[in-house]
Design a protein around this motif. Structure first.
Motif, PDB file in Angstrom:
ATOM      1  N   ARG A 222      51.701  50.042  11.444  1.00 13.82           N
ATOM      2  CA  ARG A 222      50.718  51.062  12.003  1.00 13.82           C
ATOM      3  C   ARG A 222      49.389  51.024  11.023  1.00 13.82           C
ATOM      4  N   HIS A 223      49.639  50.007  10.158  1.00  9.85           N
ATOM      5  CA  HIS A 223      48.363  50.132   9.271  1.00  9.85           C
ATOM      6  C   HIS A 223      47.539  48.812   9.486  1.00  9.85           C
ATOM      7  N   PHE A 224      46.419  48.539   8.946  1.00 14.82           N
ATOM      8  CA  PHE A 224      45.316  47.659   9.429  1.00 14.82           C
ATOM      9  C   PHE A 224      45.910  46.271   9.207  1.00 14.82           C
ATOM     10  N   LYS A 227      48.258  45.756  12.193  1.00 18.13           N
ATOM     11  CA  LYS A 227      47.558  45.584  13.495  1.00 18.13           C
ATOM     12  C   LYS A 227      46.813  44.443  13.605  1.00 18.13           C
TER      13      LYS A 227
END
Lengths: 338, 230
Positions: A222-224, A227
């Motif tokens: 769910r973190h950059f 992703k």
């Protein structure tokens, strides 16, 4: 002078590629093991282990990373014929007859095996045999598939990635890396590294037996970093970049790359990643799956936005619905009048 | 004889265009990262040349949008100082009449009254749109700039701010997109009384009938002023 070195390096590279391409199986079978082991029906049946095949598919082996390693380099205790019934399992740290490129010293995986042994993935005497068995050994992460440097797309993609740790080692370092590491499953693209680690760490049932954070993979995704990696941005950090490849240590261990004292260094370990990182930046959790306990502020900010969005949209929808209702009602009334 | 009334000046219409063109680009290049597994957003991102390209496009569009917003602030400030209308004359600040209008409108919607509320230059719906963008700009641009230079900002802000910026950027984007495609598009496109589109965003003028229907109080005031100056 640098030009000459460069030209020589290219020649060496070509030589490495040529030897890699020719993939001779003969050398590996210098002791003629395949005289028997190529037979499809070679095997034994034991009450304890059932049917076991000892067939070595010559074609498969000659296309593997270890195709140049003679059988007994790894199967060290097979010294007599017929072979003993019980033989030790193959361990990766044993020295073999391969020389390190450029170094002419004997090659072994001892360095990696030692790091692994003291890492979180290594043997823990406090654990039951079953629990130790559930940890990944060398062979869990490293398959023996040969990767062709010249036309392997995944490998070319990951060669950018190699430079991250071997930055500054120059072309010779890169060649060394490619020639010695190209067989690793982890030589694939970053996304495969995440998939590999996730195969255990995302498996809640499997991880429950260990005292580890169960939200790591979810937090990464769910973190950059997670992703963007899914979207093909290979320069972002994968698991190994911060947690190291063999010396994976718990954050409590002062030697760990993710220990609070070292994490700042880890974030800026090479110019590929973040440069000039402050301790605050390094401390901002990258696996945040916020809860009221571990990160209450973030937890409430997140819920605040959910409530704000749901509330606003509910009001706006209601307004739209009523407005549209009046329009429909007006038509209905006009028809009724007629 | 019917007459056209200026609603938005050329500058105001351009400000709107320089807001919504980057908005569309920002949505198309931002949401593929918010939803990294969606096939639809994958298609959009591939069409724009992959993540390496969309990251650059996103920042370029963001810069245009922020400049547009900064221009708008200066524009409003300049008008307040130079032309000296009171803030009330701009009809942008919510006031008691908006509260009354909401109740009147709800009564009208539910057939409790047949009188539509009489709006001035900006109805409460339009004021909502305006201030929603205002709030959204601060959240999106603020968090976006922090995420653009996280290492820099972490030098003087606590680490939690970067985490909050990440959540805020992602979640406020969702709210903004929903508000635009559902609320704003209903009010200017899909509302059956408006369909297919309210053309004022590029024409800049409203006809007398439109004024009568949508902004009767403003029309009254304009006419009274014309009478007075005769």
């Amino acid at each position: 002078m640098p030009a000459t070195i460069y030209r020589h390096s290219i020649l060496v590279l070509l030589l490495v590629m040529l030897t890699a391409l020719s993939a001779p199986a003969q050398q590996a079978d210098a002791e003629n093991c395949n005289l028997c082991h190529s037979l499809a029906l070679l095997g034994i049946a034991t009450p304890s282990k059932g049917l076991r095949s000892f067939e070595v598919t010559a074609n498969a082996y000659s296309h593997s990373t270890h195709r140049n390693v003679i059988c007994r380099d790894c199967h060290t205790d097979i010294n007599v014929f017929p072979h003993p019934q019980e033989v030790a399992r193959v361990e990766c740290y044993k020295a073999c007859h391969i020389s390190k490129p450029f170094a002419l010293t004997g090659y072994s995986h001892a360095e990696q095996a030692d790091a692994h042994a003291i890492s979180a993935h290594g043997f823990n005497s406090e654990y039951s045999a079953e629990k130790n068995e559930a940890k990944p050994d060398c062979k869990y992460c490293h398959s023996n598939t040969f990767r062709n440097v010249v036309n392997d797309e995944a490998l070319q993609e990951s060669s950018q990635h190699c430079v991250r740790c071997h930055e500054g080692e120059g072309l010779a370092g890169v060649i060394l890396h490619v020639s010695s590491h190209s067989g690793h499953r982890t030589a694939e693209a970053s996304i495969s590294v995440v998939e590999l680690c996730s195969s255990c760490h995302a498996d809640q049932g499997h991880m429950k037996q260990f005292d580890v954070n169960l939200t790591q993979v979810g937090g990464y995704e769910r973190h950059f970093h997670g992703k963007a990696l899914k979207r093909g941005l290979n320069e972002v950090a994968n698991c190994m970049d911060c947690h190291r490849n063999h010396l994976n240590l718990s954050a409590d261990d002062p030697n760990s790359s993710i220990h609070p004292n070292n994490i700042q260094q880890t974030c800026s370990a090479n110019s590929y990643c973040h440069s000039d990182v402050s301790s605050t930046f390094a401390a901002s959790a990258i696996h945040s799956e916020p809860t009221t306990q571990n990160n209450p502020i973030l937890f409430y900010v997140e819920w605040g936005f959910i409530i704000l969005t749901a509330g606003t949209m509910a009001l706006l929808f209601a307004h739209i619905f009523l407005d549209f209702g009046r329009w429909v009602g007006d038509i209905w009334l006009r028809r009724k009048e007629k | 004889m019917s007459q056209d009334y200026t609603r938005f000046t050329l500058s105001q219409r351009l400000q709107h265009i320089f807001m919504f063109v980057p908005f569309i680009i920002l949505v198309l290049t931002g949401f593929p990262i918010k939803f990294p597994e969606s096939e639809f957003w994958n298609f959009v991102m591939s069409a724009a040349g992959g993540i390496e390209n969309t990251r650059i496009i996103h920042r370029f569009a963001a810069a245009v949008m922020i400049l547009d917003f900064a221009f708008h602030i200066l524009y409003v400030g300049y008008n307040l100082i130079k032309k000296r209308p009171s803030l009330a004359d701009m009809h942008l600040v919510p006031n008691g009449r908006d509260g009354k209008n909401i109740i009147e409108n709800l009564k009208y919607f539910m057939f409790l009254s047949d009188e539509r509320p009489r709006f001035h230059k900006f109805s409460y719906l339009e004021k909502f749109d305006y201030w929603a963008v205002f709030w959204g700009m601060f959240i999106m641009a603020g968090s976006g700039i922090i995420l653009w230079f996280p290492v820099l900002f972490s030098k003087f802000l606590p680490g939690i701010v970067i985490q909050i910026a990440y959540i805020a950027h992602s979640d406020e984007a969702m709210l903004a997109l929903l508000a635009i495609i559902i609320w704003h598009f209903y009010n200017v496109h899909f509302n059956p009384r408006i369909w297919p589109a309210n053309k004022v965003w590029y024409k800049g003028t409203l006809s007398e009938e439109e004024m009568e229907h949508e902004h009767p109080l403003e029309l009254e005031e304009i006419k009274a002023r014309e009478e007075a100056s005769k």
